[in-house]
Write an enzyme that holds these catalytic residues in place. Sequence first.
Site, PDB file in Angstrom:
ATOM      1  N   HIS A 120     -12.116   4.183   0.290  1.00  0.00           N
ATOM      2  CA  HIS A 120     -12.224   3.191   1.378  1.00  0.00           C
ATOM      3  C   HIS A 120     -13.085   2.005   0.962  1.00  0.00           C
ATOM      4  O   HIS A 120     -13.631   1.298   1.827  1.00  0.00           O
ATOM      5  CB  HIS A 120     -12.906   3.779   2.635  1.00  0.00           C
ATOM      6  CG  HIS A 120     -12.114   4.811   3.359  1.00  0.00           C
ATOM      7  ND1 HIS A 120     -12.707   5.887   3.940  1.00  0.00           N
ATOM      8  CD2 HIS A 120     -10.795   4.913   3.598  1.00  0.00           C
ATOM      9  CE1 HIS A 120     -11.777   6.635   4.520  1.00  0.00           C
ATOM     10  NE2 HIS A 120     -10.602   6.058   4.313  1.00  0.00           N
ATOM     11  N   GLU A 163      -8.371  -4.505   5.411  1.00  0.00           N
ATOM     12  CA  GLU A 163      -8.248  -4.283   3.963  1.00  0.00           C
ATOM     13  C   GLU A 163      -7.174  -5.185   3.355  1.00  0.00           C
ATOM     14  O   GLU A 163      -7.327  -5.673   2.243  1.00  0.00           O
ATOM     15  CB  GLU A 163      -7.917  -2.803   3.708  1.00  0.00           C
ATOM     16  CG  GLU A 163      -9.102  -1.899   4.015  1.00  0.00           C
ATOM     17  CD  GLU A 163      -8.705  -0.493   4.418  1.00  0.00           C
ATOM     18  OE1 GLU A 163      -8.128  -0.329   5.514  1.00  0.00           O
ATOM     19  OE2 GLU A 163      -8.971   0.440   3.651  1.00  0.00           O
ATOM     20  N   ASN A 189       0.868  -1.169   0.000  1.00  0.00           N
ATOM     21  CA  ASN A 189       0.000   0.000   0.000  1.00  0.00           C
ATOM     22  C   ASN A 189       0.912   1.228   0.000  1.00  0.00           C
ATOM     23  O   ASN A 189       1.416   1.646   1.036  1.00  0.00           O
ATOM     24  CB  ASN A 189      -0.881  -0.039   1.252  1.00  0.00           C
ATOM     25  CG  ASN A 189      -1.813   1.147   1.357  1.00  0.00           C
ATOM     26  OD1 ASN A 189      -1.753   2.072   0.544  1.00  0.00           O
ATOM     27  ND2 ASN A 189      -2.658   1.137   2.362  1.00  0.00           N
ATOM     28  N   ARG A 207      -2.720  -1.992  -3.232  1.00  0.00           N
ATOM     29  CA  ARG A 207      -3.896  -1.156  -2.976  1.00  0.00           C
ATOM     30  C   ARG A 207      -3.761   0.119  -3.805  1.00  0.00           C
ATOM     31  O   ARG A 207      -2.771   0.838  -3.702  1.00  0.00           O
ATOM     32  CB  ARG A 207      -3.943  -0.789  -1.497  1.00  0.00           C
ATOM     33  CG  ARG A 207      -5.105   0.101  -1.201  1.00  0.00           C
ATOM     34  CD  ARG A 207      -5.054   0.653   0.179  1.00  0.00           C
ATOM     35  NE  ARG A 207      -6.224   1.470   0.417  1.00  0.00           N
ATOM     36  CZ  ARG A 207      -6.354   2.263   1.457  1.00  0.00           C
ATOM     37  NH1 ARG A 207      -5.407   2.347   2.354  1.00  0.00           N
ATOM     38  NH2 ARG A 207      -7.442   2.975   1.604  1.00  0.00           N
ATOM     39  N   ARG A 264      -8.763  16.882   6.888  1.00  0.00           N
ATOM     40  CA  ARG A 264      -9.579  17.301   5.732  1.00  0.00           C
ATOM     41  C   ARG A 264     -10.914  17.874   6.198  1.00  0.00           C
ATOM     42  O   ARG A 264     -11.499  17.380   7.162  1.00  0.00           O
ATOM     43  CB  ARG A 264      -9.837  16.099   4.813  1.00  0.00           C
ATOM     44  CG  ARG A 264      -8.671  15.766   3.923  1.00  0.00           C
ATOM     45  CD  ARG A 264      -8.885  14.477   3.176  1.00  0.00           C
ATOM     46  NE  ARG A 264      -8.135  13.401   3.769  1.00  0.00           N
ATOM     47  CZ  ARG A 264      -8.287  12.114   3.464  1.00  0.00           C
ATOM     48  NH1 ARG A 264      -9.176  11.749   2.582  1.00  0.00           N
ATOM     49  NH2 ARG A 264      -7.553  11.206   4.044  1.00  0.00           N
TER      50      ARG A 264
END
Length: 398
Positions: A179, A385, A10, A90, A240
């Site tokens: 996600h 994940e 990732n 990923r 964010r």
Amino acid sequence: MSNQYVLVINSGSSSLKFAVIDSQTGEAPLTGLGECFGLPEAEISWKYQGEKTVEAISADGNHHQCAFERVVKLLETLSLSSKFVAVGHRIVAGGETFKGTVKVDESVIQEVDRLAELAPLHNKANAEGMRAAMTAFPSLPQFAIFDTAFHQTMPAKAFMYALPYELYEEHKVRRYGAHGTSHYYVSREAAKMLDKSLGESSFITVHLGNGASVSAVKNGECVDTSMGLTPLAGLMMGTRCGDLDPSVIEFLFRKGWEKDEVFEMMNKKSGFLGVSGVTSDARGVLEEMEAGNTRAKLAFDIFTYRVAKYIASYLVALDSLDAIVFTGGIGENSLPIRREILNNLKLLGFVEDEKGNEDARFGNAGLIATSELLGAKALVIPTNEEFVIAQESVALMK
Ligand code: ADP
């Protein structure tokens, strides 16, 4: 059947996460993280057989490249190089091109690179990660698993913006979400936990980490999600801002801000960090709040209120609700944040199971509330994940 391990990569904008994972059990003999790339404190750490090692990454040169070379050497030293059968990557943005996992070849890498217009920092790093892994492990099949793929089932009414249609036709301006691998995983685990057939299930999955998003998942498919063209939309996050009136941007331009300054502020200086003025980390916000910091309390209030508003609004996307599913670092661990979100949903009849909420932390799944009114539960399910990436890779090998 013997274990089939997958090397999961990732490659983030300033980090590199890696793991060697058993695609059948999810057991991971090696997990690691390179972080703070581009900064003097860049380092790489890994956990092997329960033992953690941390090493600095030299200040010169390309940190992504140095970290990747260190991972390859580490795999050799630990005699793991010959243990995995595939490499799973990923990838953040798959646009409309990638609706599922694909085998990596040069054309896939080029398309991921082209889609960097949707996730400039992430997709460039993802493409570089795939190139580096193809060179290091030329005989192994490599697979790309997209964070946006699970959201490709959304109907047009959920993914289209109310902008001139030509913007979609010409530039594919639309909601893509993110996600996806996490929403996919926890919706499947929730169906198992409730002993429901996935094809007749309805969930609102709530991934709350540094990045945060909510999805409505009907019969195993995503029907709406809170992130947008990019992962800046929707919930308030660590740094964010999430949703805001787009005119704020034009207003700041008129005040003399530069384009890059505005987007840096919205991506890196907003959210928990911007509102609290102290930290982007939820744990730090909670500590400050307990110490009486009113801005930290405001950050907590905005965050929990907005998550609850999204959950309530996603009832519109579903015919019924089996469960709200919390996951991600905050969703899996933070009792006060989950409690306040449920508190904001009391009109929907959610009554907290206090012991359940206490117990469902630090890697434990559990039932934390029930609504008689909706016939629904609230669950905590730790996401995984990497396990999905390993499973998808091996499934495609067959
Ligand atoms: P990322 O999006 O980077 O993968 P994670 O899913 O690891 O992030 O989530 C990180 C967030 O989880 C941080 O805000 C962190 O403070 C929060 N978190 C982790 N443990 C706890 C805890 N015990 N209580 C509250 N928040 C926590």
